[in-house]
Design an enzyme around this catalytic site. Sequence first.
Site, short mmCIF file in Angstrom:
data_model
loop_
_atom_site.label_atom_id
_atom_site.label_comp_id
_atom_site.label_asym_id
_atom_site.label_seq_id
_atom_site.Cartn_x
_atom_site.Cartn_y
_atom_site.Cartn_z
N HIS A 148 26.25 60.70 27.00
CA HIS A 148 26.37 59.68 28.04
C HIS A 148 26.77 58.32 27.46
CE1 HIS A 148 23.30 62.26 30.51
NE2 HIS A 148 24.52 62.79 30.49
N GLU B 262 33.34 68.38 31.66
CA GLU B 262 33.20 67.82 30.32
C GLU B 262 33.89 68.76 29.33
OE1 GLU B 262 29.01 67.21 29.79
OE2 GLU B 262 28.86 66.03 31.64
N GLU C 46 26.36 73.71 29.52
CA GLU C 46 26.94 72.59 28.77
C GLU C 46 26.33 72.46 27.38
OE1 GLU C 46 25.78 68.64 30.28
OE2 GLU C 46 25.02 69.68 32.05
#
Length: 407
Positions: free
Chosen positions: A235, A265, A361
């Site tokens: 982030h 992503e 992820e």
Amino acid sequence: MGSNDNQDRLVTWRNGEKAFSPFSEAEMDRRQAMLRRHMADANIDCCLFTSIHNIGYFSGFIYCGFGRRYGFVIDQDSATTVSAGIDGGQPWRRSHGDSVTYTDWRRDNYFHAVQTLTGSAKRLGIEFDHVNLELYRQLQDALPGVELVDISQATMWMRTVKSDEEIALIRHGARIGDIGGQAVADAIQPGIGEHEVALASTAAMVREIANSFPFAELMDTWTWFQSGINTDGAHNPVTNRNVESGDILSLNCFPMIFGYYTALERTLFCDHASDEHLRLWTINCDVHRRGLELIRPGARCCDIAAELNEIYRSHDLLQYRSFGYGHSFGVLSHYYGREAGVELREDVETILQPGMVVSMEPMIMLPEGLPGAGGYREHDILIVKEDGAENITGFPFGPEHNIIPAR
């Protein structure tokens, strides 16, 4: 605009007509009915929601706090958003139900609104995970004799299983995230600033959201694009660092549509990647592929994490893993909301069930000074179904797709 006898404290602003929503009246009625059934079973007379995600989920109104308090009060007969005068009639247009506005002209008008709407309630549901100590004490003072009970965990579980209409909106988000990803790939070149790449992606996604709905509030869509050392955190914010040939890159595209978050992503490289970068990237992609296979109904979140840990461990990379393998999707954003009961982590024993929407992820981060330094992450969104899971992310991943040649 109408008013009541307490015009210096509360007003009713019904300006225009109710706005377009991607959710039908029946869908919003379903959500409120589900909540009311829980309230009846738990002997809760009334609820006051204060979080963006629960107010958004049960009323359709996504507020902008900006230092003011907001709420949504629901009992067995009525449902009313509480908003500040600065918003005009927008809260009423976006609310499934009624809306009341408190003015700035007297102190504690917000609490006067809460008192008026909660009436004779003896047990009031509030969100213990959102109400801070100051607000809790103010509610106690404003509502003497009322028992404040937690509603946050129950509503979190309500939100984890998505309706058909929610899934349809999430599909739009995944599709638009892919568009943002392509805009990133198209913009990458040596010498370009991270911020310029991110701006291209965000603009592409906002325009597609605007084109996809008859009316939408275009708010909060964003892109994090990171390069080099900036890829070490999932982030990390966009900077004005310039991309260099051979850099490891990370794209993070986040279309926000009616309060619903989706994400794309990917790991990329500018022009070329070293042998060690390719080795590490390939391993992370292998973990990602196996993770996609493991998401299915009946699987436990902790068991998925444990199996993927073993792949990293076999390559002596587990110490470089930085966070959980995935999470639930729905009404959430980077500054509000979380369905923490559905996270692919070692300490979460939740069993996946049809209607849940989760990400896969995996990420590892090799610190500066090590061969192959940087952060590696892939991210797809999956809808859990009766007989497996559907991957709704289309943007490709891996070395064969995402080494972007210099132009």
